[in-house]
Write a protein that holds these residues in place. Structure first.
Motif, PDB file in Angstrom:
ATOM      1  N   ARG A 145       0.773  -1.016   0.021  1.00 45.34           N
ATOM      2  CA  ARG A 145      -0.226  -0.285  -0.082  1.00 45.34           C
ATOM      3  C   ARG A 145       0.733   1.399  -0.031  1.00 45.34           C
ATOM      4  N   ASP A 146       0.415   2.125  -0.414  1.00 38.78           N
ATOM      5  CA  ASP A 146       1.625   3.353  -0.944  1.00 38.78           C
ATOM      6  C   ASP A 146       3.019   3.468  -1.429  1.00 38.78           C
ATOM      7  N   GLY A 147       3.447   2.612  -1.742  1.00 37.58           N
ATOM      8  CA  GLY A 147       5.013   2.749  -0.960  1.00 37.58           C
ATOM      9  C   GLY A 147       5.245   2.012  -0.137  1.00 37.58           C
ATOM     10  N   TRP A 148       4.617   1.229   0.209  1.00 33.90           N
ATOM     11  CA  TRP A 148       5.150   0.543   1.598  1.00 33.90           C
ATOM     12  C   TRP A 148       4.952  -0.822   1.320  1.00 33.90           C
TER      13      TRP A 148
ATOM     14  N   TYR B 278       4.117  -4.811   3.478  1.00 34.65           N
ATOM     15  CA  TYR B 278       3.964  -4.570   5.465  1.00 34.65           C
ATOM     16  C   TYR B 278       4.091  -6.532   4.722  1.00 34.65           C
TER      17      TYR B 278
ATOM     18  N   ARG C  93       6.383  -2.809   8.437  1.00 33.44           N
ATOM     19  CA  ARG C  93       6.163  -2.456   7.080  1.00 33.44           C
ATOM     20  C   ARG C  93       7.526  -1.571   6.807  1.00 33.44           C
TER      21      ARG C  93
ATOM     22  N   ARG D 299       9.840   0.785   3.729  1.00 36.36           N
ATOM     23  CA  ARG D 299       9.489   2.104   2.109  1.00 36.36           C
ATOM     24  C   ARG D 299      10.079   0.704   1.152  1.00 36.36           C
TER      25      ARG D 299
ATOM     26  N   GLY E 288      -9.973  -0.620   2.272  1.00 37.25           N
ATOM     27  CA  GLY E 288      -9.038   0.172   2.550  1.00 37.25           C
ATOM     28  C   GLY E 288      -8.269  -0.166   3.946  1.00 37.25           C
TER      29      GLY E 288
ATOM     30  N   PRO F  71      -3.840   0.978   8.108  1.00 33.34           N
ATOM     31  CA  PRO F  71      -2.661   1.117   8.165  1.00 33.34           C
ATOM     32  C   PRO F  71      -1.257   1.581   8.784  1.00 33.34           C
ATOM     33  N   GLU F  72      -1.655   2.676   9.347  1.00 32.48           N
ATOM     34  CA  GLU F  72      -0.615   2.914  10.624  1.00 32.48           C
ATOM     35  C   GLU F  72      -0.353   1.564  12.189  1.00 32.48           C
TER      36      GLU F  72
END
Length: 363
Positions: free
Chosen positions: A110-113, A115, A128, A130, A166, A196-197
């Protein structure tokens, strides 16, 4: 290669205890010849994308179509070119402590991560890292997302995926401590729903808790159908493996019940199998059906669905042809599946080229 009626899958067989995580299995494996196309309701092996993987477990598709695959025991993530099968190591994930059924397990993006669900020295956790996704990019340092998931030699769960809402979902195991599955204060034996966090997701059934459903023994498959319904595969003990439709706050029974019980307060599975024919791990939704990878059963199950109900009997494909099957992933178009074998996980009988990622076409 061909289907068998679910009557065979649901047949009562002589009861003997199944090894944890579907042990055993040494059938000879001669790949079936590829057909020109997959007939409706069937699957064909279009080719082997890559070979010589070691204890592969998690699999995700990058935006451009290439794949990332995790190695449970080697603690690494590898990029696989979806056209050529070329493997590019991205590095070892720090903090992974393999052992038994634990190690570097499921992956999500997700979004450049990137996990990852992994076993550490003290717990199972989600981290996660990068990742830019370009040629030559490497993984960043892992950041904790959720810690404190119980760990064990067995039943560590490990599948993670982002849902259509999401949110991040995780299937966990009860680590052989059955009582954890019914304890809503424990993260073991659950399906979790997180931001996501890593915070409990808004709208969860138990305020302030990441627990989404409970009463699970060992969840290793998560997939959504086009209507946004969540499906999960689950290892049974000696009696029934399960495919469940997951609804928030529901109790799926373990260890009080296993398989269909028809008891108030517990949610019955949509389909069930004897462990010798399943011991399911990853699942994917494609072409109106859930496709389920079986470890001990050494086959790919197709469960046709009409909404929240089965629309026909499950069928088995590839039985004994490629050995233990760990992960199945649908491509964005839904006409192709990636299928990961699991012969090098210490319970299989590796042959030349194991383990592999197979390219499947579904009809």
């Amino acid at each position: 290669m061909g289907g068998v009626a679910a009557a065979a899958a649901l047949l009562v067989v002589a009861g003997c205890g199944s090894p944890p995580d579907g042990g055993g299995g040494g059938a000879s494996r001669a790949p079936a010849p590829a057909a020109s196309s997959a007939a409706p309701g069937t699957v064909r092996v279009a080719g082997v994308l890559t070979r010589d993987l070691r204890s592969p477990w998690g699999l995700v598709e990058l935006p451009g179509g290439d794949l990332l695959v995790s190695s449970r025991d080697e603690r690494t993530i590898t990029r696989v070119d979806a056209s050529t099968g070329r493997k590019t190591p991205l590095g070892e994930v720090p903090g992974v402590v393999p052992g038994g059924e634990g190690g570097l397990l499921g992956l999500a993006l997700r979004d450049g991560w990137v996990y990852a669900y992994l076993t550490s020295a003290t717990d199972n956790r989600i981290v996660r890292m990068r990742y830019g996704g370009g040629a030559g990019d490497r993984l960043g340092a892992p950041e904790p997302v959720l810690t404190g998931i119980p760990k064990g030699v067995i039943h560590n769960g490990g599948r993670i995926a982002f849902g259509p809402d999401g949110m991040l979902y995780a299937g966990t195991g009860e680590t052989g401590r059955r009582e954890l599955a019914q304890d809503r204060g424990s993260l073991g034996g659950k399906i979790l729903r997180l931001t996501p966090e890593g915070r409990p997701a808004p709208g969860n059934p138990f305020p302030g808790s990441p627990v989404y459903s409970y009463g699970h023994r060992n969840v290793q498959g998560l997939a959504w159908d086009p209507a946004g319904r969540l499906w999960a595969s689950e290892f049974g003990q000696d009696t029934w493996d399960e495919l469940n439709l997951i609804e928030p706050g529901r109790n799926y029974g373990w260890p009080v019940v296993e398989g269909r019980a028809g008891r108030a307060g517990f949610t019955d599975p949509v389909a069930e199998w004897r462990p010798a024919e399943a011991s399911p791990s990853g699942i994917a939704f494609a072409r109106g059906a859930v496709w389920m990878a079986a470890l001990r059963g050494e086959r790919l199950w197709r469960i046709p669905l009409a909404g929240a109900e089965r629309s026909g009997e499950p069928e088995a494909f590839l039985t004994g042809e490629y050995g233990r099957l760990r992960t199945v992933l649908a491509t964005a178009g839904g006409t192709r599946l990636w299928l990961v074998t699991s012969e090098t996980d210490t319970r299989g009988t590796p042959g030349p080229g194991d383990d592999k990622i197979l390219r499947l076409e579904v009809g």
